[in-house]
Design an enzyme around this catalytic site. Sequence first.
Site, short mmCIF file in Angstrom:
data_model
loop_
_atom_site.label_atom_id
_atom_site.label_comp_id
_atom_site.label_asym_id
_atom_site.label_seq_id
_atom_site.Cartn_x
_atom_site.Cartn_y
_atom_site.Cartn_z
N GLU A 287 0.71 -1.23 -0.19
CA GLU A 287 0.04 -0.02 0.05
C GLU A 287 0.81 1.31 -0.07
O GLU A 287 0.77 2.20 0.93
CB GLU A 287 -0.96 0.02 1.12
CG GLU A 287 -1.92 -1.19 1.32
CD GLU A 287 -2.72 -1.06 2.80
OE1 GLU A 287 -2.44 -0.21 3.48
OE2 GLU A 287 -3.29 -1.95 3.05
N PRO A 288 1.84 1.46 -0.93
CA PRO A 288 2.62 2.62 -0.84
C PRO A 288 1.57 3.95 -1.17
O PRO A 288 0.81 3.80 -2.06
CB PRO A 288 3.78 2.23 -1.95
CG PRO A 288 2.78 1.22 -3.08
CD PRO A 288 2.16 0.46 -2.25
N ARG A 290 3.18 7.99 -0.39
CA ARG A 290 4.01 8.71 -0.48
C ARG A 290 5.37 8.52 -1.55
O ARG A 290 5.61 9.32 -2.46
CB ARG A 290 4.77 8.96 1.00
CG ARG A 290 5.80 10.26 0.95
CD ARG A 290 6.59 10.12 2.23
NE ARG A 290 5.85 9.89 3.41
CZ ARG A 290 5.23 10.71 4.27
NH1 ARG A 290 5.55 12.08 4.20
NH2 ARG A 290 4.58 10.53 5.46
N ARG A 326 2.08 20.38 6.03
CA ARG A 326 3.00 19.33 6.34
C ARG A 326 4.15 20.26 7.51
O ARG A 326 4.51 19.52 8.51
CB ARG A 326 3.70 18.75 5.37
CG ARG A 326 2.71 17.62 4.61
CD ARG A 326 3.39 16.67 3.84
NE ARG A 326 3.85 15.69 4.63
CZ ARG A 326 5.35 15.47 4.96
NH1 ARG A 326 6.06 16.50 4.38
NH2 ARG A 326 5.74 14.62 5.69
N TYR A 330 3.76 18.56 11.24
CA TYR A 330 4.92 17.70 11.37
C TYR A 330 6.31 18.31 11.38
O TYR A 330 7.01 17.59 11.26
CB TYR A 330 4.87 16.53 10.28
CG TYR A 330 3.53 16.08 10.08
CD1 TYR A 330 2.79 15.30 10.82
CD2 TYR A 330 2.81 16.32 8.55
CE1 TYR A 330 1.28 14.65 10.32
CE2 TYR A 330 1.86 15.81 8.33
CZ TYR A 330 1.01 15.08 9.28
OH TYR A 330 -0.13 14.72 8.75
N CYS A 356 -3.40 34.02 9.39
CA CYS A 356 -3.32 34.62 10.56
C CYS A 356 -2.91 33.61 11.67
O CYS A 356 -3.70 33.41 12.68
CB CYS A 356 -4.68 35.42 10.99
SG CYS A 356 -5.22 36.43 9.56
N GLU A 357 -1.77 32.96 11.49
CA GLU A 357 -1.24 32.14 12.53
C GLU A 357 0.11 32.20 12.41
O GLU A 357 0.58 32.06 11.32
CB GLU A 357 -1.70 30.63 12.28
CG GLU A 357 -3.26 30.44 12.68
CD GLU A 357 -3.73 29.20 13.11
OE1 GLU A 357 -2.60 28.51 13.78
OE2 GLU A 357 -4.71 28.82 13.06
N TYR A 385 0.25 14.25 0.43
CA TYR A 385 -0.32 14.79 1.68
C TYR A 385 -0.30 16.28 1.53
O TYR A 385 -0.17 16.90 2.66
CB TYR A 385 0.43 14.43 3.19
CG TYR A 385 0.43 12.57 3.29
CD1 TYR A 385 -0.63 12.19 3.46
CD2 TYR A 385 1.47 12.11 2.95
CE1 TYR A 385 -0.76 10.65 3.88
CE2 TYR A 385 1.50 10.46 3.34
CZ TYR A 385 0.40 10.09 3.49
OH TYR A 385 0.55 8.54 3.40
N1 LLP Z 1 -2.03 2.08 4.37
C1 LLP Z 1 -2.35 2.75 5.57
C2 LLP Z 1 -3.25 1.66 6.29
C3 LLP Z 1 -2.24 3.94 5.95
O1 LLP Z 1 -2.47 4.41 7.00
C4 LLP Z 1 -1.13 4.81 5.33
C5 LLP Z 1 -0.86 6.33 5.65
C6 LLP Z 1 -0.40 4.20 4.05
C7 LLP Z 1 -0.96 2.84 3.80
C8 LLP Z 1 0.11 4.97 3.14
O2 LLP Z 1 1.61 5.38 3.81
P1 LLP Z 1 2.83 5.88 2.96
O3 LLP Z 1 3.18 5.06 1.79
O4 LLP Z 1 2.18 7.22 2.31
O5 LLP Z 1 3.64 6.37 3.87
N2 LLP Z 1 -0.03 13.13 6.55
C9 LLP Z 1 1.39 12.39 6.96
C10 LLP Z 1 1.18 10.80 6.69
C11 LLP Z 1 0.11 10.18 7.30
C12 LLP Z 1 0.10 8.67 6.86
C13 LLP Z 1 -1.08 8.05 7.05
N3 LLP Z 1 -1.22 6.66 6.69
C14 LLP Z 1 2.44 13.17 6.26
O6 LLP Z 1 2.19 13.92 5.76
O7 LLP Z 1 3.49 12.82 6.51
#
Ligand code: LLP
Length: 427
Positions: A287-288, A290, A326, A330, A356-357, A385
């Site tokens: 499930e990639p 990012r 982001r 974070y 305004c923050e 994201y």
């Molecule tokens: N599968 C599940 C169940 C997830 O919860 C997520 C991300 C992914 C796959 C995808 O993960 P990735 O490959 O993108 O790392 N908003 C945050 C990241 C939140 C991640 C949420 N879950 C940011 O901007 O860094």
Amino acid sequence: MTLSTISSPRPFAYPQPASALHCGEVSLEALAKLHGTPLYVYSADQILERLTLFQQAFANRDHLVCYSIKVNSALAIVKLLTSRGAGVDIVSGGELERVLAAAPEAVGRVVFSGVGKTAAEIDLALTAGILQFNVESAAELELLATRAAKLRKKARFALRVNPDVFAETHPYISTGLREHKFGVDIRQALAIYKSAAGNRWLEAYGVSFHIGSQIRAAEPFGAAMERVSKLLRQLQRAGIALQTVDVGGGLGIDYHAGSFDAAAKVREYAAAVESALGAFEGRLLLEPGRFLVAQAGALLARVLYVKRNGRKTFVITDAAMNDLIRPALYQAYHEIVPVRPRERKPRIVDVVGPICESGDFFAHDRKLPPVEPGDLVAILDAGAYGMAQSSNYNTRLRPAEVLVEGAQTRLIRRRETIADLLAPEVF
Ligand code: LLP
């Protein structure tokens, strides 16, 4: 800023020293002129390249890459990836509606994760015929069984187990420890599978996990996979043979660029997963998110003002935290480059938005070539994201989005209008 500061593997580059920043063959100046700013620009070519890297790294095994749609849910991007065989990882009924709209033929390749699925969302997914429910609690499994019986549709489920593995990342996006809300304790999984065995509306189809996001090392994935492999063996001994193992997403990128080698990263990740998975003969789900889309995207903004307060210099852009949250949320680092570099010496500046923050910033104390009002800057690695976490805070209209494919560009989402924003309200 010299040309070398935008390192590969980003699709953004200055083709010649004096030219404007391009996405592939397309000038960002031209895009800003046509579509205005702030503007999200994505390279379709890079998104597909990244998908291919994943597909090649796991080519020796039956596998399915399920793009995590939460990361960037643009319909055009969902269509692009699914047209190359990707499935989709969803976490809400809304995300399923996106798949049904953009790529209905891919619905059989959808996995549905999330700790709080409602009965209505479960019904929608059962009716649509998704591949598998990643179930995150015993109570959810019970609800799934009830809804499946009601609709007379057998539900394929995978328990999302929590392998209790620590992965170095920002605390908000780490998910694989027992103290997190996600999944079921791996020690309880066997009992839950057994309890479902007699139910004719449930099919124990797989097991899943997801330990967090922006994880740069391969080891934690291997460690989690080891624990899940042990569970697979226990299940087999209990006569429960699963068809899928879903390893979630989470593979990180290098926001500081440097010498990031995307292909090597995926291979390293694949090796860690593979060696821990062993002889499992079913299908591997990935499930990639990012990794596929982050570096393909940039947020293009125009400098409104440059102002000095005491010793500080602020570059105020027309993009803000509502467009890309982001950094505020974070403390994330995003490289920022001028679209047309000026010759003079770099300065240390804060790059901020008009909201305004004080949390509305893209960079603090960042070395940036001098920019002036009217100049364009590109905030890099914003494809993941970014737009997906945008909002209308301060009643700001969300940006338009453009997809670059070779020399072609396509507006994939028009800029919002005030009419769009006010439409749901009553007064
Ligand atoms: N599968 C599940 C169940 C997830 O919860 C997520 C991300 C992914 C796959 C995808 O993960 P990735 O490959 O993108 O790392 N908003 C945050 C990241 C939140 C991640 C949420 N879950 C940011 O901007 O860094």
